[in-house]
Structures are given as structure tokens and as C-alpha cells.
Scaffold this active site. Sequence first.
Site, PDB file in Angstrom:
ATOM      1  NE  ARG A  62      -3.760  -0.085   2.166  1.00 23.58           N
ATOM      2  CZ  ARG A  62      -4.399   0.459   3.193  1.00 23.58           C
ATOM      3  NH1 ARG A  62      -4.247  -0.036   4.406  1.00 23.58           N
ATOM      4  NH2 ARG A  62      -5.197   1.477   3.016  1.00 23.58           N
ATOM      5  CG  ASN A  97      -8.896   8.224   3.764  1.00 24.42           C
ATOM      6  OD1 ASN A  97      -9.633   7.336   4.183  1.00 24.42           O
ATOM      7  ND2 ASN A  97      -9.269   9.109   2.866  1.00 24.42           N
ATOM      8  CG  ASP A  99      -4.699   8.697   1.328  1.00 21.02           C
ATOM      9  OD1 ASP A  99      -4.699   9.914   1.612  1.00 21.02           O
ATOM     10  OD2 ASP A  99      -5.752   8.091   1.004  1.00 21.02           O
ATOM     11  CG  HIS A 114      -8.444   5.139  11.506  1.00 22.39           C
ATOM     12  ND1 HIS A 114      -9.478   4.782  10.685  1.00 22.39           N
ATOM     13  CD2 HIS A 114      -8.980   5.263  12.751  1.00 22.39           C
ATOM     14  CE1 HIS A 114     -10.601   4.706  11.394  1.00 22.39           C
ATOM     15  NE2 HIS A 114     -10.324   4.999  12.640  1.00 22.39           N
ATOM     16  CB  SER A 183     -19.053   2.622   4.968  1.00 22.88           C
ATOM     17  OG  SER A 183     -18.027   2.262   5.863  1.00 22.88           O
ATOM     18  CG  LEU A 208     -19.826   6.759  -5.176  1.00 19.75           C
ATOM     19  CD1 LEU A 208     -19.235   5.406  -5.550  1.00 19.75           C
ATOM     20  CD2 LEU A 208     -20.406   7.433  -6.409  1.00 19.75           C
TER      21      LEU A 208
END
Length: 238
Positions: A62, A97, A99, A114, A183, A208
Amino acid sequence: MNLNFNPQHIVILTGAGISAESGIRTFRDANGLWEDHDIMEVASPQGFDRDPELVHRFYNLRRQQLLSDEVHPNQAHLSLAKLEEDFKGKLSIITQNVDNLHEQAGSKNVIHMHGELLRMKCVETGKSLLNKRDIHVETPCPCCLKTGNLRPDIVWFGEYPMHMAKIEEELSQCDLFISIGTSGVVYPAAMFVQLAKSNGAYCIEVNLEQTQVSDDFDMHMQGPATETVENLVKLILS
Ligand code: APR
């Protein structure tokens, strides 16, 4: 669609959905990371104790992807950075996230609840260190010089998220709370909307699809983050 007030303090929660259009897989969508991997094997302290090399391999891949030429911040990250720059009040981004696409886009006030892919932690000293390289069981720790003491600086299942005191303070003070691309199934992030709302904040969800916490929000904007976030930012700045 319009906002009927001028916010002074915005808190934005982001999840994997905001990075999906940058090519980083989400966790729970079709083709999400948790379809191919057992969460408890690669994202729990018990999994790490059982097979640390497997866990390192998962995060090494990742990290390599994040550092590769294929991944860049998308329009949603860029729009939030512009909002932070142009907004006259206080703004912070709380991200689940790991990233660094918010930072690459130019956002400054980012809280990683996180952890971060580009950090590692010494299990002996607890020290967190920047890291862009692969980690293996035999990689010596730069702080204690021993092998086997490094782990990804990521919050795993069963572990307490980082910076919670600061996050709770922000949530209790904001007047606009925005949740993007998450989510709403992982706690405590899933209950941030309730915390913000009980303190009087107006709450907007961008996703979405409908989530299991959509009903807690005052407004739901449905669509891909690259389109909806740009529109939302224009609305706030107008
Ligand atoms: N635009 C907007 N939303 C999107 C997009 C997109 N392009 N693509 C996906 N989404 C939405 C999905 O509809 C879903 O609601 O993003 C959400 C992604 O959900 P998850 O995969 O569950 O990711 P997240 O909510 O960030 O997970 C929380 O779970 O496993 C842990 O630690 C991990 O931080 C992560 C936490």
C-alpha cells in the site's frame, strides 16, 4: 441548494471514498480491500503477533502504491485544500485515511485518526518515525537499533484511534460538520455526526450512496466525491 447560514468553524471527516478516484481501493465496496484480506490477519495486533511479515507485506504494497506515479490527489482533495485557504473561519480535516493525499493537495490542518502509511512506530519506545521504505521483520529500528521492533504506525482493530481529545473538542465547537466518503460503520468515527449535531452543528454527508448513518445528517449529497465536493466548496465560499 443553499446553506442558510455563514459557518465559522468547519470540521470535515473523510474516509476511503475520497481517495477512491485517486486509485486507492476502499475497504468495504465491491472490490474493496477487505474482500481480498482477512481484517484480523492484516489489521489487528493479534494478526501482527501471529505473522508480522504478512502484515508488513500488506502495508509495504500500500505504501509503494501511494508513492508510485499512479496515485495523485483528486479534485475532491484539491477542493478541500482551496476551501481551507479561502475560508475565513476555522477549518480542520479529520481523516480515517492513512494516505497523505490531503497533504499532497495542500491541506494543512489534517488530523490522522487511524495513523499514516508513511510513518512507522517502535513497539519498545512508542516513538513514531517518518518512513517511505519497505519494512521487514529484520529491519533494524532507527531508534532502538533492534530488529523486530518496527510496526506500521496504523491504528488496528481493537486499538484506540489517535488524537481523540482534540477531535472531540473540534466536534463540540464546530457549526458545520461534513462527512465525505465514509461508510459510517467503524466507530468512533461513525458517531461523530451525532456528537457534532448534539452540539448544534449543521451536518452534511457526501457519498456515492446512502449509508447506514445518512438519516443522522441534515443534508445528503449523492455522487462521486470529485464532483460533489467541488460543488459543496463553491456553495460554502459563495
Ligand atoms: N465518492 C464518494 N464516496 C465514495 C466514492 C466516491 N468516488 N467511492 C466510494 N465511496 C463511499 C462508499 O459508498 C462507502 O460509503 O466511500 C465509503 C467507503 O467506505 P469504507 O470502505 O468502509 O471506508 P471507510 O469508511 O473509510 O472505512 C473506515 O475502516 O477498515 C477500516 O481503518 C479502516 O479507516 C478505515 C475504516
